[in-house]
Design a protein around this motif. Structure first.
Motif, PDB file in Angstrom:
ATOM      1  N   PRO A 481       0.811  -1.226   0.000  1.00 32.14           N
ATOM      2  CA  PRO A 481       0.000   0.000   0.000  1.00 32.14           C
ATOM      3  C   PRO A 481       0.842   1.273   0.000  1.00 32.14           C
ATOM      4  CG  PRO A 481      -0.848  -1.566   1.598  1.00 32.14           C
ATOM      5  CD  PRO A 481       0.465  -2.125   1.123  1.00 32.14           C
ATOM      6  N   GLY A 485       0.961   2.597  -3.388  1.00 33.51           N
ATOM      7  CA  GLY A 485      -0.199   3.475  -3.250  1.00 33.51           C
ATOM      8  C   GLY A 485       0.174   4.949  -3.256  1.00 33.51           C
ATOM      9  N   ARG A 488       0.765   6.432  -6.662  1.00 40.18           N
ATOM     10  CA  ARG A 488      -0.514   6.602  -7.386  1.00 40.18           C
ATOM     11  C   ARG A 488      -1.243   7.832  -6.846  1.00 40.18           C
ATOM     12  NH1 ARG A 488       1.602   2.451  -9.624  1.00 40.18           N
ATOM     13  NH2 ARG A 488       2.702   4.190 -10.536  1.00 40.18           N
ATOM     14  N   MET A 508     -11.051   8.629  -5.938  1.00 39.63           N
ATOM     15  CA  MET A 508      -9.937   7.669  -6.004  1.00 39.63           C
ATOM     16  C   MET A 508      -8.901   7.965  -4.928  1.00 39.63           C
ATOM     17  SD  MET A 508      -9.637   7.214 -10.085  1.00 39.63           S
ATOM     18  CE  MET A 508      -8.083   6.378 -10.241  1.00 39.63           C
ATOM     19  N   GLU A 511     -10.180   6.599  -1.765  1.00 37.84           N
ATOM     20  CA  GLU A 511     -10.039   5.141  -1.734  1.00 37.84           C
ATOM     21  C   GLU A 511      -8.621   4.729  -1.360  1.00 37.84           C
ATOM     22  OE1 GLU A 511     -11.076   2.228  -4.930  1.00 37.84           O
ATOM     23  OE2 GLU A 511     -12.544   3.798  -5.393  1.00 37.84           O
ATOM     24  N   LEU A 512      -7.644   5.407  -1.952  1.00 44.86           N
ATOM     25  CA  LEU A 512      -6.253   5.084  -1.642  1.00 44.86           C
ATOM     26  C   LEU A 512      -5.925   5.423  -0.185  1.00 44.86           C
ATOM     27  CD1 LEU A 512      -4.471   6.212  -4.926  1.00 44.86           C
ATOM     28  CD2 LEU A 512      -4.484   3.900  -3.976  1.00 44.86           C
ATOM     29  N   ASP A 514      -7.976   5.254   2.292  1.00 47.30           N
ATOM     30  CA  ASP A 514      -8.591   4.159   3.048  1.00 47.30           C
ATOM     31  C   ASP A 514      -7.666   2.937   3.034  1.00 47.30           C
ATOM     32  OD1 ASP A 514     -10.887   2.662   4.203  1.00 47.30           O
ATOM     33  OD2 ASP A 514     -10.950   1.704   2.234  1.00 47.30           O
ATOM     34  N   LEU A 515      -7.124   2.649   1.860  1.00 44.82           N
ATOM     35  CA  LEU A 515      -6.247   1.491   1.693  1.00 44.82           C
ATOM     36  C   LEU A 515      -4.982   1.628   2.544  1.00 44.82           C
ATOM     37  CD1 LEU A 515      -5.490  -1.106   0.223  1.00 44.82           C
ATOM     38  CD2 LEU A 515      -4.711   0.248  -1.698  1.00 44.82           C
ATOM     39  N   TRP A 518      -5.749   1.421   6.477  1.00 44.68           N
ATOM     40  CA  TRP A 518      -6.017   0.070   6.982  1.00 44.68           C
ATOM     41  C   TRP A 518      -4.897  -0.902   6.660  1.00 44.68           C
ATOM     42  CZ3 TRP A 518      -9.501  -1.310  10.397  1.00 44.68           C
ATOM     43  CH2 TRP A 518     -10.670  -0.546  10.540  1.00 44.68           C
ATOM     44  N   GLY A 519      -4.285  -0.724   5.498  1.00 40.62           N
ATOM     45  CA  GLY A 519      -3.452  -1.811   4.980  1.00 40.62           C
ATOM     46  C   GLY A 519      -1.950  -1.669   5.120  1.00 40.62           C
TER      47      GLY A 519
ATOM     48  N   ARG B  49       0.687  -7.724   1.945  1.00 41.50           N
ATOM     49  CA  ARG B  49      -0.587  -7.270   2.545  1.00 41.50           C
ATOM     50  C   ARG B  49      -1.820  -7.908   1.921  1.00 41.50           C
ATOM     51  NH1 ARG B  49       1.930  -5.743   6.775  1.00 41.50           N
ATOM     52  NH2 ARG B  49       0.290  -4.402   7.570  1.00 41.50           N
ATOM     53  N   LEU B  52      -4.306  -9.860   4.635  1.00 41.20           N
ATOM     54  CA  LEU B  52      -4.880  -9.128   5.758  1.00 41.20           C
ATOM     55  C   LEU B  52      -6.242  -9.691   6.161  1.00 41.20           C
ATOM     56  CD1 LEU B  52      -4.063  -5.452   4.682  1.00 41.20           C
ATOM     57  CD2 LEU B  52      -3.213  -6.575   6.748  1.00 41.20           C
ATOM     58  N   LEU B  63      -6.834  -4.676  11.207  1.00 45.49           N
ATOM     59  CA  LEU B  63      -6.432  -5.597  10.144  1.00 45.49           C
ATOM     60  C   LEU B  63      -4.997  -6.017  10.424  1.00 45.49           C
ATOM     61  CD1 LEU B  63      -7.724  -4.212   6.717  1.00 45.49           C
ATOM     62  CD2 LEU B  63      -8.759  -5.896   8.230  1.00 45.49           C
ATOM     63  N   ILE B  87      -9.976  -3.958   1.119  1.00 44.33           N
ATOM     64  CA  ILE B  87      -8.545  -3.647   1.202  1.00 44.33           C
ATOM     65  C   ILE B  87      -7.741  -4.602   0.313  1.00 44.33           C
ATOM     66  CG2 ILE B  87      -6.559  -3.426   2.771  1.00 44.33           C
ATOM     67  CD1 ILE B  87      -8.810  -1.234   3.029  1.00 44.33           C
ATOM     68  N   LEU B  94      -3.293  -2.251  -6.972  1.00 44.41           N
ATOM     69  CA  LEU B  94      -1.979  -1.601  -7.006  1.00 44.41           C
ATOM     70  C   LEU B  94      -0.923  -2.533  -7.595  1.00 44.41           C
ATOM     71  CD1 LEU B  94      -1.788   0.198  -3.528  1.00 44.41           C
ATOM     72  CD2 LEU B  94      -2.085   1.271  -5.764  1.00 44.41           C
ATOM     73  N   ARG B 118      -7.550   1.189 -12.532  1.00 42.81           N
ATOM     74  CA  ARG B 118      -7.869   2.574 -12.840  1.00 42.81           C
ATOM     75  C   ARG B 118      -6.661   3.480 -12.772  1.00 42.81           C
ATOM     76  NH1 ARG B 118     -11.650   3.218  -8.158  1.00 42.81           N
ATOM     77  NH2 ARG B 118     -10.040   1.830  -7.408  1.00 42.81           N
ATOM     78  N   PHE B 119      -5.575   2.959 -12.216  1.00 42.05           N
ATOM     79  CA  PHE B 119      -4.394   3.807 -12.087  1.00 42.05           C
ATOM     80  C   PHE B 119      -3.555   3.712 -13.335  1.00 42.05           C
ATOM     81  CE2 PHE B 119      -5.497   2.297  -7.810  1.00 42.05           C
ATOM     82  CZ  PHE B 119      -6.002   3.505  -7.353  1.00 42.05           C
TER      83      PHE B 119
END
Lengths: 618, 242
Positions: A481, A485, A488, A508, A511-512, A514-515, A518-519, B49, B52, B63, B87, B94, B118-119
């Motif tokens: 992430p 992440g 991005r 978006m 969303e990232l 959030d990722l 948590w991650g 990851r 998780l 998590l 997640i 990614l 989408r990236f």
């Protein structure tokens, strides 16, 4: 005098130092912090030495000219403080020295041009303690900084240093921990974890070896409180660590310090040597039978090494990468042994808490955040520098009373707190008390105490982009992430600031965020969303302006702005045309000038040099 | 050995103390995907990851990577919640953006739903091929083989496994354990005319005296003989003809 072998000898030694000082003799204190040295403090100190020798002046022989640590008011360096008058001179040059000696030291006269002038009231203030920047402060961690010579252990001892240790040596280890618990001290490095609880859980683990560590891997852009403490008062940290070691039964301590802080490394090294010589470190400290010594581990400057598990790996000689903290470092830390890692400022508070008691400390601050906090106040504010205030002071008080308001009378827009993992808090929330819990609730964090003031000319999308870019560079790359992440997120933010943002970009980004929250594996990643989420939350209109109107309201994002000269305001002085690196400004003398926008690279130089405010951004 | 009971997706299982969640789940037929973890490799796990899961304990939920989170008394694990899938899908998206050519990643992502990325796909600023920088290869080389021929170099998005300074390593024994362990098949190992090529170095292969198949690098034989004292003649024949 060599090693001090008993507590009584330390007290006798303290009196011996005091007796050697003639208190009524004048003392010159030249700040030798990194900021003042960069501004030219060394030639100023040399000028004082020369003139004292030349004129055979009887200055305080024991103290003489003292080169001190950072006073905190770095922007106005080099700073020179004069005792006993209590006068502070700002921006002193070597050529001012003769006049200072002649007028102030010899005849007590104040030199107006060198003293502080309040930018809003125009009042002239000569006395150190009356300058608003200092007046509202309450210094505990910074108690000695600027007043003592950090390279002279006698100065620290004379100021009451190592009395906390003496008191602690007479206490039961368990009572020391209780005292720290009761004081409510929370970790000053960012996490805000209760220090006493940390110590208690380390002691609860059964082990014959324990380590105490000090984190001086300060890496937030604009933050320099740990550096200043280490440069200006290293003994306060050493004393704190000895007390911690005593409480937890540790015999080895480590200070992890950035190698980019050469003065801090130098002053700490000499302080450790001095402490060893005096018997305050090493075998049987002050004849107590308790052994403890401290080693220095120099860091290579990776931001992630400020994270506890990465720091410990780095000290152990491994790659500075975090590990999953499913087992806490108080159980298995450095070399898999129970370890307590505290920040520089946390350690510096410890001797004072032991000396003055938990009740005194807990009397300061707020319900959940006790004591004081050192902030580095930077950005678009009149008085930048290091300030220590009780927890719970409002953002507005910090910016207006201590900071002297926003630079050039511009409008105050937001503060960014907590470094790259912190967030932006808008002006309308500036009555918010600055403490651990309020800042977290507002979507930011205390972090290590960096406060960056932003005005109306700061673009909040650009700010988010700046911090994400910082984190992209500093991500260790271990977990997906954070490693993949963040780039991005930077792509998306770059799109927005360059006019390619679409309706979906903000979603978006969220969303990232959030990722990552948590991650990600470590604190760097899990808090990386803060700069983005807080700016979206409080400055959504700016994101929308960039995306839908293709405009940057603050006039920062180059792709979305154009420079033009207001023909009404332009006097045709040609200054802008002369400075334009593209040579794309034309016009006759005394006639309004014109910018060729096709050639313009939007460097902003014309706007900077224009004395008539005729260059406009649209 | 001390046993503790742990709840996973509503069912209670017996587990050895300190066993990781993922192992307990797999033993009991609950699938959790993973990439960077291999139970034979002590230092593996924790980085991709993908594994998780929700760990509920003491009224708190977070998590955790199931591959290295030890089961504890009173732990309740949930592997199939909207948060876990959200997640995981994000992580896999990614990874797809990073290594669009990887079949393994695409298949794992397909199991989580739509596989649109989408990236912006990576434009190949540097050669990332199929590598997801999970470090399983370097962990195998260090923990299992013990030769430390490769390590993770660079940091951030540029992180990748490599030999020191990217030069052919003289400590590498050409065993190929890194390539076998790699979850995405990102490490190229080629064999032709009795020569194996891996990490930019050529290794002469020892040929089986019975079937004539080149089956093990000479350097690996030398290393095994040196470290275990095994008789060199043992390697005259391949495992099928011993």
């Amino acid at each position: 005098m060599g090693a001090i072998n008993t507590i009584e000898q330390l007290e006798a030694y303290r009196q011996e130092i005091a007796a050697g000082i003639k208190a009524d003799l004048p003392t010159v204190l030249v700040c030798f912090g990194t900021g003042c040295q960069a501004n030219g403090a060394r030639p100023v100190a040399e000028a004082f030495s020369d003139i004292i020798e030349e004129q055979g002046l009887e200055l305080n022989v024991n103290i003489g000219i003292k080169t001190t640590g950072c006073h905190g008011y770095c922007e106005n360096g080099p700073l020179v403080a004069l005792q006993p008058q209590g006068i502070l001179y700002l921006k002193v040059k070597p050529e001012d020295v003769a006049e200072i000696v002649e007028k102030t030291i010899r005849s007590g006269e104040v030199i107006e041009r060198l003293i502080y002038q309040d930018k809003t009231t125009s009042d002239m203030v000569a006395e150190y303690s009356e300058i608003p920047f200092y007046k509202h402060q309450h210094r505990i961690a910074l108690r000695n900084i600027g007043a003592i010579d950090p390279t002279n252990i006698d100065d620290y001892i004379l100021a009451g240093g190592y009395s906390g240790l003496v008191k602690a040596l007479g206490m039961k280890p368990d009572d020391i921990i209780t005292e720290i618990e009761d004081s409510g001290l929370r970790g000053r490095g960012g996490g805000g974890f209760p220090t006493g609880t940390k110590w208690r859980s380390c002691v609860a683990v059964d082990s014959d070896v324990r380590y105490v560590m000090c984190n001086c891997d300060e890496g937030d852009p604009g933050a320099f409180m740990d550096r200043s403490i280490m440069e200006g008062d290293p003994h306060s940290v050493i004393e704190g660590m000895i007390i911690g070691a005593l409480a937890m039964g540790s015999h080895t301590g480590y200070v992890y310090i950035r190698d980019e802080y050469p003065l801090a490394v130098k002053n700490l090294t000499s302080a450790l040597e001095a402490a060893r010589e005096k018997g305050l470190l090493g075998e049987s400290i002050l004849g107590s039978g308790f052994d403890f010594d401290i080693k220095i581990s120099r860091g290579g400057g990776a931001f992630v090494c400020g994270e506890s598990s990465a720091l410990m790996r780095s000290v152990a000689g491994e790659v500075g990468e975090p590990r999953a903290k499913y087992i806490r470092s108080v159980e298995r830390g450095l070399y898999d042994k129970p370890t307590v890692l505290n920040n520089v400022e946390t350690w510096a508070n410890v001797p004072e808490i032991i000396m003055k008691g938990a009740e005194w400390y807990a009397g300061l601050g707020t319900e959940g955040s006790k004591g004081t906090k050192v902030f580095s106040l930077v950005g678009k504010v009149n008085n930048t520098g290091l300030v220590e205030v009780p927890m719970g002071i409002s953002i507005r008080e910090l910016v207006e009373n201590i900071g002297g308001g926003v630079l050039n009378g511009k409008k105050f827009k937001a503060v960014q707190t907590g470094g790259p993992s912190g967030g932006c808090i808008p002006e309308r929330l500036s009555d918010l008390p600055v403490d651990f819990d309020s800042l977290t609730e507002a979507g930011s964090m205390m972090g290590s105490g960096g406060i960056i003031v932003m005005d109306e000319e700061t673009c909040m999308v650009d700010v988010a982009k700046y911090f994400i870019n910082f984190l992209v560079e500093e991500s260790c790359g271990k977990c997906t992430p954070c490693r993949d992440g963040l780039p991005r997120m930077l792509d998306l933010l770059t799109d927005i600031t360059e006019g390619r943002g679409g309706e979906e970009h903000v979603a978006m980004l969220e969303e990232l965020c959030d990722l990552l929250t948590w991650g990600a594996l470590c604190g760097l990643g899990t808090s990386a969303a803060n700069p983005v989420l807080s700016t979206i939350k409080y400055f959504r209109d700016e994101y929308d302006a960039h995306i839908f109107d293709k405009k940057c309201p603050a006039g920062v994002c180059k792709e979305l702005i154009t420079y033009a000269i207001d023909p009404e305001a332009c006097t045709g002085c040609r200054l802008c045309a002369k400075n334009c690196p593209q040579e794309c400004i034309t016009g006759e003398r005394k006639e309004p000038h014109v910018i060729d926008t096709a050639e313009c690279i939007k460097c902003g130089l014309c706007r900077d040099v224009c004395t008539f405010d005729a260059v406009r951004i649209s | 050995m001390e046993k503790i009971s742990v709840k996973i997706d509503g069912r209670t299982f017996e587990a050895a103390k300190d066993q990781c969640i993922l192992e307990v789940a797999h033993e009991n037929g609950i699938y959790i995907p993973s990439l960077c973890y291999n139970s034979e490799v002590a230092s593996s796990g924790g980085s991709c990851r993908v594994c998780l899961v929700e760990a509920h304990q003491g009224g708190r939920m977070r998590l955790v990577t199931s591959c290295n989170y030890p089961v504890r008394k009173g732990l309740e694990v949930k592997t199939d919640t909207p948060l876990v899938h959200r997640i995981r899908r994000g992580v896999l998206e990614l990874l797809m953006a990073r290594v669009p050519d990887s079949e393994a990643i695409r298949e794992m992502a397909a199991a989580e739903g739509p596989t649109d990325v989408r990236f912006r796909l990576d434009e190949g600023e540097y050669d990332r091929y199929k590598c997801i920088a999970c470090a399983l290869c370097t962990n195998v080389c260090a923990d299992v083989v013990g030769v430390f021929a490769i390590g993770m170099v660079n940091r951030g998005a540029d992180k990748k496994p490599d030999t020191p300074y990217g030069k052919p390593s003289d400590v590498c024994i050409g065993c190929g354990a890194c390539a076998y362990a790699c979850p995405t098949g990102a490490i190229t190992m080629k064999e032709k005319d009795g020569v194996r090529r891996i990490w930019g170095r050529d290794f002469d292969m020892v040929t089986c005296s019975v079937c004539g198949t080149p089956y093990i690098p000479q350097a690996q034989v030398d290393w095994i003989v040196r470290t275990t004292g095994k008789d060199r003649s043992f390697f005259d024949k391949c495992p099928d003809h011993r």
